[in-house]
Design a protein around this motif. Structure first.
Motif, PDB file in Angstrom:
ATOM      1  N   ALA A  75     -52.052 -51.052  -5.763  1.00  0.00           N
ATOM      2  CA  ALA A  75     -51.845 -49.609  -5.613  1.00  0.00           C
ATOM      3  C   ALA A  75     -50.840 -49.366  -4.483  1.00  0.00           C
ATOM      4  O   ALA A  75     -51.233 -49.213  -3.326  1.00  0.00           O
ATOM      5  CB  ALA A  75     -53.162 -48.903  -5.317  1.00  0.00           C
ATOM      6  N   PRO A  76     -49.561 -49.333  -4.813  1.00  0.00           N
ATOM      7  CA  PRO A  76     -48.552 -49.152  -3.761  1.00  0.00           C
ATOM      8  C   PRO A  76     -48.748 -47.886  -2.931  1.00  0.00           C
ATOM      9  O   PRO A  76     -48.527 -47.902  -1.715  1.00  0.00           O
ATOM     10  CB  PRO A  76     -47.239 -49.102  -4.546  1.00  0.00           C
ATOM     11  N   ALA A  77     -49.162 -46.791  -3.566  1.00  0.00           N
ATOM     12  CA  ALA A  77     -49.315 -45.540  -2.818  1.00  0.00           C
ATOM     13  C   ALA A  77     -50.477 -45.623  -1.834  1.00  0.00           C
ATOM     14  O   ALA A  77     -50.396 -45.071  -0.728  1.00  0.00           O
ATOM     15  CB  ALA A  77     -49.506 -44.370  -3.781  1.00  0.00           C
ATOM     16  N   THR A  78     -51.550 -46.299  -2.216  1.00  0.00           N
ATOM     17  CA  THR A  78     -52.657 -46.521  -1.280  1.00  0.00           C
ATOM     18  C   THR A  78     -52.177 -47.342  -0.092  1.00  0.00           C
ATOM     19  O   THR A  78     -52.461 -47.017   1.071  1.00  0.00           O
ATOM     20  CB  THR A  78     -53.819 -47.245  -1.977  1.00  0.00           C
ATOM     21  N   ALA A  79     -51.440 -48.404  -0.366  1.00  0.00           N
ATOM     22  CA  ALA A  79     -50.930 -49.263   0.708  1.00  0.00           C
ATOM     23  C   ALA A  79     -49.986 -48.500   1.623  1.00  0.00           C
ATOM     24  O   ALA A  79     -50.044 -48.631   2.850  1.00  0.00           O
ATOM     25  CB  ALA A  79     -50.232 -50.482   0.111  1.00  0.00           C
ATOM     26  N   LEU A  80     -49.121 -47.682   1.034  1.00  0.00           N
ATOM     27  CA  LEU A  80     -48.168 -46.927   1.849  1.00  0.00           C
ATOM     28  C   LEU A  80     -48.894 -45.930   2.738  1.00  0.00           C
ATOM     29  O   LEU A  80     -48.543 -45.757   3.908  1.00  0.00           O
ATOM     30  CB  LEU A  80     -47.167 -46.205   0.951  1.00  0.00           C
ATOM     31  N   ALA A  81     -49.915 -45.267   2.211  1.00  0.00           N
ATOM     32  CA  ALA A  81     -50.673 -44.318   3.016  1.00  0.00           C
ATOM     33  C   ALA A  81     -51.346 -45.023   4.195  1.00  0.00           C
ATOM     34  O   ALA A  81     -51.223 -44.595   5.349  1.00  0.00           O
ATOM     35  CB  ALA A  81     -51.710 -43.614   2.153  1.00  0.00           C
ATOM     36  N   ILE A  82     -52.035 -46.121   3.917  1.00  0.00           N
ATOM     37  CA  ILE A  82     -52.758 -46.844   4.970  1.00  0.00           C
ATOM     38  C   ILE A  82     -51.793 -47.469   5.967  1.00  0.00           C
ATOM     39  O   ILE A  82     -52.152 -47.686   7.137  1.00  0.00           O
ATOM     40  CB  ILE A  82     -53.696 -47.879   4.334  1.00  0.00           C
ATOM     41  N   ASN A  83     -50.562 -47.720   5.532  1.00  0.00           N
ATOM     42  CA  ASN A  83     -49.543 -48.215   6.470  1.00  0.00           C
ATOM     43  C   ASN A  83     -49.482 -47.377   7.733  1.00  0.00           C
ATOM     44  O   ASN A  83     -49.274 -47.896   8.832  1.00  0.00           O
ATOM     45  CB  ASN A  83     -48.162 -48.179   5.802  1.00  0.00           C
ATOM     46  N   MET A  84     -49.626 -46.055   7.601  1.00  0.00           N
ATOM     47  CA  MET A  84     -49.414 -45.200   8.752  1.00  0.00           C
ATOM     48  C   MET A  84     -50.508 -45.393   9.805  1.00  0.00           C
ATOM     49  O   MET A  84     -50.236 -45.367  11.006  1.00  0.00           O
ATOM     50  CB  MET A  84     -49.332 -43.744   8.311  1.00  0.00           C
ATOM     51  N   HIS A  85     -51.738 -45.592   9.367  1.00  0.00           N
ATOM     52  CA  HIS A  85     -52.815 -45.957  10.304  1.00  0.00           C
ATOM     53  C   HIS A  85     -52.519 -47.321  10.918  1.00  0.00           C
ATOM     54  O   HIS A  85     -52.690 -47.525  12.136  1.00  0.00           O
ATOM     55  CB  HIS A  85     -54.152 -45.982   9.569  1.00  0.00           C
ATOM     56  N   LEU A  86     -52.078 -48.244  10.087  1.00  0.00           N
ATOM     57  CA  LEU A  86     -51.813 -49.591  10.580  1.00  0.00           C
ATOM     58  C   LEU A  86     -50.628 -49.629  11.536  1.00  0.00           C
ATOM     59  O   LEU A  86     -50.595 -50.453  12.458  1.00  0.00           O
ATOM     60  CB  LEU A  86     -51.574 -50.535   9.401  1.00  0.00           C
ATOM     61  N   VAL A  87     -49.658 -48.740  11.331  1.00  0.00           N
ATOM     62  CA  VAL A  87     -48.538 -48.682  12.276  1.00  0.00           C
ATOM     63  C   VAL A  87     -49.053 -48.334  13.669  1.00  0.00           C
ATOM     64  O   VAL A  87     -48.731 -49.014  14.656  1.00  0.00           O
ATOM     65  CB  VAL A  87     -47.469 -47.679  11.818  1.00  0.00           C
ATOM     66  N   TRP A  88     -49.884 -47.296  13.775  1.00  0.00           N
ATOM     67  CA  TRP A  88     -50.361 -46.908  15.114  1.00  0.00           C
ATOM     68  C   TRP A  88     -51.239 -47.986  15.736  1.00  0.00           C
ATOM     69  O   TRP A  88     -51.119 -48.290  16.928  1.00  0.00           O
ATOM     70  CB  TRP A  88     -51.109 -45.579  15.050  1.00  0.00           C
ATOM     71  N   THR A  89     -52.132 -48.571  14.949  1.00  0.00           N
ATOM     72  CA  THR A  89     -52.959 -49.635  15.526  1.00  0.00           C
ATOM     73  C   THR A  89     -52.114 -50.866  15.839  1.00  0.00           C
ATOM     74  O   THR A  89     -52.362 -51.560  16.833  1.00  0.00           O
ATOM     75  CB  THR A  89     -54.126 -49.993  14.589  1.00  0.00           C
TER      76      THR A  89
END
Length: 389
Positions: A75-89
């Motif tokens: 699910a690319p869109a799920t991964a892209l969304a969660i990317n933003m949380h992962l960027v900050w962490t």
């Protein structure tokens, strides 16, 4: 052949299959994948970067990028969304690894279940992190009130902490770019229901309107001069953002290649006596072309992420390396998906086609920072020097 999945992934085959099974519905109905986020949180996905001592998993950027590539195959869109949380962490982890614990609270929040989003993008701001159209007005107690519009705020339905920045012009001779976190309940924060797009629909990257939204002094974590800045925060944001975006689109490309291989074996040719297209020289060429293009990107992601984890000192060469990786990964993904579509035939353009969805989703890679123009400018300056005034 497609990349082999690591056996130690947080996302087992069952979870991957469940996430994939929901992706088409979220795309069709333009809805956020709440079930994906819930199941990923249950296996520790949102606390991957947090230290083990804080209750996290202690992963580095190389491991997280690999997990994101695997998630994006489903699910690319799920991964892209969660990317933003992962960027900050990931930003907090990069700083902590370099002796700066100013954002350790972000990692502790992630363990406690907070969800971070990235509220930096602004329409018409091609300077990205080097300036802002958002006003940041200082308060007498060290707080800041932010007024502006932030676009592409992924995770809009679920974030609990929003990283923002704006420009403080209270001293015209010394303007500052102020970085802070806002809570979802902060007065003056409005999320618009305006996400109805061609690509990455489930990411729900809606517009956020800030109208005097106040971040207390305790949530203000950087004040920097406009323009390029050597502060480690800038490197931390760029390194995590570029590498994790590259990982998502590489996972998308991996899945497209898998679908191309399946189609080549499934489809048969009347012209060639009912033999599968996998025996057709032209189809074999297209699949091989996609495979050759894709094969070089995962090692590049792993190598650059490992350098971030290992505190390798690339100095000024870091930014050309990072923007180059992002552009190569997203452009390669477009090539791979295009070849896969040609191999799969006309059925791939059906609205129910997974490959058709990937064909739409991959287009979004054009627009994430750094875009092609900015990346080429960065690399040209590194190779040729700046253009004289």
């Amino acid at each position: 052949m497609a990349e082999t999945t690591p056996a130690d992934s947080l996302i087992d085959d069952g979870l991957l299959a469940r996430i994939r099974s929901r992706a088409a519905l979220h795309d069709r109905e333009n809805t956020f994948p709440h079930d994906d986020l819930r199941e990923l949180a249950e296996v520790g996905y949102l606390r991957m970067f947090a230290p083990v001592d804080d209750g996290g998993l202690g992963f580095g950027l190389e491991r997280v990028a690999r997990e994101q590539t695997r998630l994006a195959t489903a699910a690319p869109a799920t991964a892209l969304a969660i990317n933003m949380h992962l960027v900050w962490t990931g930003v907090a982890k990069v700083l902590l690894d370099r002796g700066d614990d100013s954002l350790r609270g972000v990692l502790q929040d992630a363990v406690a279940g907070e969800v971070y989003a990235f509220g930096n993008s602004e329409a018409g701001n091609d300077l990205v992190l080097f300036d802002s159209r958002t006003a940041a007005v200082p308060g007498p107690d060290g707080s800041y009130a932010f007024t502006g519009r932030k676009i592409f705020t992924s995770l809009s339905p679920v974030w609990t902490r929003l990283g923002v920045f704006g420009r403080d012009d209270s001293d015209p001779s010394n303007p500052l770019l102020v970085h802070a976190f806002l809570d979802r309940e902060t007065a003056g924060v409005t999320t618009l229901d305006d996400w109805d797009t061609l690509a990455m629909r489930a990411s729900q990257s809606r517009t956020t309107v800030l109208e005097g939204a106040v971040a207390p002094a305790s949530r203000v974590f950087r004040r920097l001069a406009p323009g390029p800045n050597p502060d480690p925060l800038i490197f931390a944001i760029f390194s995590n953002f570029e590498i994790l975006v590259a990982a998502v689109y590489t996972g998308l490309a991996q899945r497209a290649l898998e679908l191309a291989v399946e189609a080549a074996h499934r489809r048969t040719s009347m012209k060639n006596g009912g033999r599968p297209y996998a025996h057709d020289p032209d189809i074999r060429w297209k699949v091989a072309e996609a495979g050759i293009a894709h094969d070089g990107i995962p090692p590049q992601i792993a190598a650059l992420a490992a350098d971030v984890d290992g505190l390798v000192a690339h100095g000024a060469a870091w930014f050309p390396k990072l923007v180059g990786l992002k552009v190569r990964a997203t452009e390669t993904a477009r090539v791979v998906v295009d070849q896969a579509l040609r191999v799969s035939g006309g059925s791939a353009i059906a609205s129910s086609s997974e490959l058709g969805r990937l064909y739409r989703d991959v287009v979004a890679g054009l627009f994430h920072p750094s875009d092609g123009e900015s990346a080429h400018s960065t690399v040209a300056t590194a190779l040729l020097g700046p253009i004289p005034e």
